[in-house]
Design a protein around this motif. Structure first.
Motif, PDB file in Angstrom:
ATOM      1  N   VAL A   1     136.009  53.521 104.778  1.00  0.00           N
ATOM      2  CA  VAL A   1     137.161  53.332 103.898  1.00  0.00           C
ATOM      3  C   VAL A   1     138.388  54.040 104.455  1.00  0.00           C
ATOM      4  O   VAL A   1     139.509  53.504 104.414  1.00  0.00           O
TER       5      VAL A   1
ATOM      6  N   SER B   1     134.300  55.822  98.415  1.00  0.00           N
ATOM      7  CA  SER B   1     135.540  55.060  98.594  1.00  0.00           C
ATOM      8  C   SER B   1     136.745  55.863  98.141  1.00  0.00           C
ATOM      9  O   SER B   1     137.809  55.828  98.775  1.00  0.00           O
TER      10      SER B   1
ATOM     11  N   ALA C   1     140.992  48.917 100.871  1.00  0.00           N
ATOM     12  CA  ALA C   1     139.982  49.814 101.440  1.00  0.00           C
ATOM     13  C   ALA C   1     138.956  50.234 100.386  1.00  0.00           C
ATOM     14  O   ALA C   1     137.746  50.264 100.657  1.00  0.00           O
ATOM     15  N   PHE C   2     139.442  50.549  99.166  1.00  0.00           N
ATOM     16  CA  PHE C   2     138.527  51.012  98.117  1.00  0.00           C
ATOM     17  C   PHE C   2     137.501  49.944  97.776  1.00  0.00           C
ATOM     18  O   PHE C   2     136.287  50.191  97.757  1.00  0.00           O
TER      19      PHE C   2
ATOM     20  N   TYR D   1     145.280  50.713 100.059  1.00  0.00           N
ATOM     21  CA  TYR D   1     144.324  51.548  99.320  1.00  0.00           C
ATOM     22  C   TYR D   1     143.391  50.688  98.474  1.00  0.00           C
ATOM     23  O   TYR D   1     142.176  50.925  98.428  1.00  0.00           O
ATOM     24  N   HIS D   2     143.969  49.695  97.781  1.00  0.00           N
ATOM     25  CA  HIS D   2     143.131  48.792  96.982  1.00  0.00           C
ATOM     26  C   HIS D   2     142.134  48.059  97.872  1.00  0.00           C
ATOM     27  O   HIS D   2     140.944  47.947  97.544  1.00  0.00           O
TER      28      HIS D   2
ATOM     29  N   CYS E   1     139.773  56.966 100.650  1.00  0.00           N
ATOM     30  CA  CYS E   1     141.197  56.677 100.452  1.00  0.00           C
ATOM     31  C   CYS E   1     142.044  57.937 100.645  1.00  0.00           C
ATOM     32  O   CYS E   1     143.129  57.882 101.243  1.00  0.00           O
TER      33      CYS E   1
ATOM     34  N   ALA F   1     141.787  52.128 105.325  1.00  0.00           N
ATOM     35  CA  ALA F   1     143.044  52.501 104.675  1.00  0.00           C
ATOM     36  C   ALA F   1     144.103  52.882 105.706  1.00  0.00           C
ATOM     37  O   ALA F   1     145.265  52.455 105.616  1.00  0.00           O
TER      38      ALA F   1
END
Length: 743
Positions: free
Chosen positions: A24, A226, A266-267, A263-264, A230, A28
């Protein structure tokens, strides 16, 4: 109870947590970098900052092509943009004050209302206002302004292309490594817990309950990891940007923006990968019977279900088939970074899927001395899942290091060797301001001086595409032929004249005597006869035209010099430098000042400077990419070994009860780790040699110098790091579990 279960199994889940968190973080960081490349920053114009309107000469060629049932137009940047012509300049002066930048007329500043300027200019030039005036600013290093349409500046947008390409490649490789390692880690977690699942089944748990337990644990680990990833990615993105700037991959003004979508992405990618990896593993866990789990707890059997064998075999056939197809249909594609970056991943995945099947045959070929050596080999062969889990990340990293860096170096060395073969000159004069190249030929000791200019030609192929081909415009074809060794496959370069052209095998029309319609570097159309055809080679064999077809604005920037017999090269080089310096100085005085930028070098020095085996930026970029993969491998390797050692307490104590000393136990564990790393290295090296061998065969098909450059130093470094991590963590894990204590 669920959280109590997680706390009791934290050592077994730490590897999965680290794998997801690091994946993650990489996603990110790469996403934040990519988001920052989508638009160049707004910067104030410099060259014509005091002019509200800037008029630039046309710098694109627009040609109609066939696109489906309708016609369309495509545009390409000209090699030599048009200057603002004198007639237009006089008309602009009637509107208001006009600012010129010395003797250059590629752009002028106008103090007049923009509507009036547009009305006068019409389609003869471009009218820039506001931030678009930045397009007329020259860039450091002599980048031609206005070569791409960006609101903040064409060259700014071009500078971000390399960053975008690097981050896209790095993101793809990082995603591949993280998904692969995460899935493997969860599969290994399930393998380690077979005894536990057997006991649960004996206690009355259904297969569905076992699967739901695993999925719940994976979801909890995925969400926590996750979130941590981030945070780590937000810290790492600026560090990555600084590293790209320091490596000269990114321009010095490049910085991370404030985008939120990475970020969204990757999470949720982290959560999805964790859940998916656990879901695949949970299906197998649900099928574990109580008696089977208790019987097979010590010796791995049935480690390769038929579904995995079929998938691995299919991927292996697909990887080999794609490699063979590319080699047969388009060998030049093997030299492209996108190809040699993505194609090895298929073979890596195939071998990684088949690793449990390959472990025992590979280990049977190993002969280790003494009882400890025998125990190491048999333990590794019996615990196939553990050996394969350790070998898999090593396989990935060794194969990526060897294939990526080896392909770049092999292709680069082939280009450099091809350039050496094309060059027969003994001195090369390069740079701007060579207004009187004929003076070089008058220097005592010079036998021939062939001047040429950088240009381009455009051709419409099959009526559907406008292709730009880099070209050189030569003043004297016979002289140029005497100081070069072009790879001619048909015709004669010495037949080149103002109505002809030399092309290469990539052109749609490539038969000697055939006429071809082209557009020259300044956009003028021309119809030229093909007098010679060059081998395709590595892609650097461009077209050749005469100076009359160079295009307006093309200036001589290179003179290839051949010496008379007996002439001393150093003395002639000094005399040539003096003659050129005097001519350039006189031209600069006539223009009212400026800076001379020519150089006189031996052919060997010029080739080393302009055709290095691997560009420094390319090598630095690949090393950064491999560094990320190596760090991921080291961390995941450590997590896997900690998980494996966490359940080996009874086994290691049994060794002590059988008479083994603490040192011998540590040697056994270290030897098992070392052997597993060696298996991964061998399989990774096999992928490397296969890919590099195909690239070498492709170069041979392209009539380019063929050879294989294996980056043994980098491969050795990767294996060395894996050995240190594997042996070190394995031995430390033994001490933690008390395996060195008494019975």
């Amino acid at each position: 109870m669920f959280f109590a279960s997680l706390r009791s199994r934290w050592v077994g889940l730490i590897g999965a947590f680290v794998a997801v968190a690091l994946g993650v973080a990489l996603t990110a960081a790469m996403g934040l970098g990519l988001a920052s490349t989508f638009s160049a920053p707004e910067r104030e114009p410099v060259r014509f900052a005091g002019s509200p309107v800037v008029v630039m000469g046309q710098n694109t060629l627009t040609v109609p092509v066939r696109r489906g049932p309708d016609n369309a137009h495509v545009s390409k940047p000209l090699a030599h943009p048009h200057p603002v012509d004198i007639k237009l300049l006089r008309e602009l002066r009637r509107l208001g004050p006009v600012r010129l930048d010395g003797a250059k007329r590629d752009a002028v500043g106008v103090d007049a209302p923009v509507d009036e300027v547009r009305e006068v200019v019409g389609a003869r030039a471009r009218v820039l206002t506001g931030g678009d005036r930045r397009l007329a600013d020259p860039e450091p290093g002599g980048v031609t302004p206005g070569r791409a349409g960006s609101r903040a500046g064409g060259s700014d947008a071009e500078a971000l292309v390399a960053v975008n390409s690097f981050l896209g490649t790095a993101g793809g490789v990082s995603a591949f490594v993280s998904v692969f390692v995460t899935s493997s880690t969860f599969a290994f977690v399930v393998a380690l817990r077979r005894r536990e699942f057997g006991l649960l089944r004996m206690a009355g748990a259904t297969p569905g309950q076992v699967r739901r337990t695993l999925l719940a644990e994976a979801l909890a680990v995925g969400v926590a990891a996750s979130g941590a990833g981030c945070v780590l990615g937000a810290w790492g993105a600026p560090v990555l940007a600084e590293a790209l700037v320091d490596a000269e991959i990114a321009p010095e003004w490049f910085a991370i923006g404030g985008a939120v979508w990475p970020y969204h992405l990757a999470f949720w990618v982290g959560v999805t990968v964790a859940f998916s990896g656990a879901w695949i593993a949970s299906r197998r866990a649900g099928r574990v019977g109580p008696v089977e789990a208790l019987r097979d707890a010590s010796v791995d059997t049935g480690v390769m279900p038929w579904s995995r064998r079929i998938v691995g075999g299919a991927l292996l056939v697909a990887g080999l088939g794609l490699l063979a197809w590319t080699l047969w249909s388009d060998p030049s594609a093997l030299m492209k970074r996108k190809t040699y970056t993505t194609q090895p991943m298929i073979l890596i995945t195939a071998l990684a899927a088949l690793t449990p099947l390959l472990v025992r045959p590979v280990l049977r070929t190993v002969r280790l001395p003494g009882a400890i050596g025998l125990l190491i080999r048999e333990n590794s062969a019996a615990s196939v899942r553990r050996t394969a889990a350790i070998a898999a990340p090593v396989l990935v990293t060794v194969a990526l290091a060897g294939s990526l860096l080896g392909s770049a170096e092999t292709a680069g060395e082939a280009r450099a060797a091809e350039a050496r073969q094309r060059t027969a000159a003994e001195l090369v004069v390069t740079g701007a301001g060579l207004e009187k190249p004929e003076l070089v030929g008058e220097v005592d000791g010079v036998a021939v001086a062939a001047s040429s200019a950088t240009t381009a030609v455009f051709v419409r192929e099959e009526g559907t595409a406008l292709i730009r081909s880099e070209a050189r415009a030569v003043s004297d074809p016979a002289a140029f032929a005497s100081v070069s060794r072009l790879p001619v496959v048909a015709g004669d370069v010495r037949d080149l004249d103002d109505r002809s052209i030399v092309v290469n095998e990539e052109w749609e029309r490539r038969r000697v005597g055939e006429w071809v319609g082209v557009w020259l570097g300044d956009g003028r159309p021309a119809r030229l006869r093909i007098v010679a055809v060059l081998a395709r080679g590595t892609g650097d064999n461009g077209a050749y035209v005469t100076s009359a077809n160079a295009g307006a604005g093309a200036a001589v920037d290179r003179v290839d010099v051949g010496l008379r017999d007996g002439a001393e090269r150093g003395a002639v080089a000094g005399a040539v430098e003096g003659a050129v310096e005097d001519a350039v100085a006189g031209a600069l005085r006539e223009r009212g000042g400026g800076e001379a930028g020519f150089r006189v070098r031996s052919a060997e020095e010029w080739l080393a400077d302009t055709h290095p085996a691997t560009k420094p930026q390319t090598r630095l970029g690949l090393l950064m990419l491999l560094g990320i993969a190596l760090a991921y491998t080291a961390i995941s390797l450590a997590g896997t070994l900690l998980m494996a050692t966490s359940i080996r307490g009874p086994e290691l104590r049994s060794l002590r009860m059988a008479g083994a000393t603490g040192l011998q136990v540590r040697l056994v564990v270290a030897g098992e780790s070392l052997l597993a790393v060696a298996v991964g290295a061998v399989l990774g090296l096999a992928v490397t040699l296969l890919n590099l061998g195909a690239l070498s065969a492709g170069l041979a098909r392209l009539s380019a110098p063929a050879g294989v450059s294996v980056p043994w130093g980098m491969v050795g470094l990767v294996v060395g790091v894996c050995v240190v991590v594997g042996v070190g963590v394995g031995v430390l894990g033994v001490r933690r579990r008390g395996g060195c204590g008494g019975a």
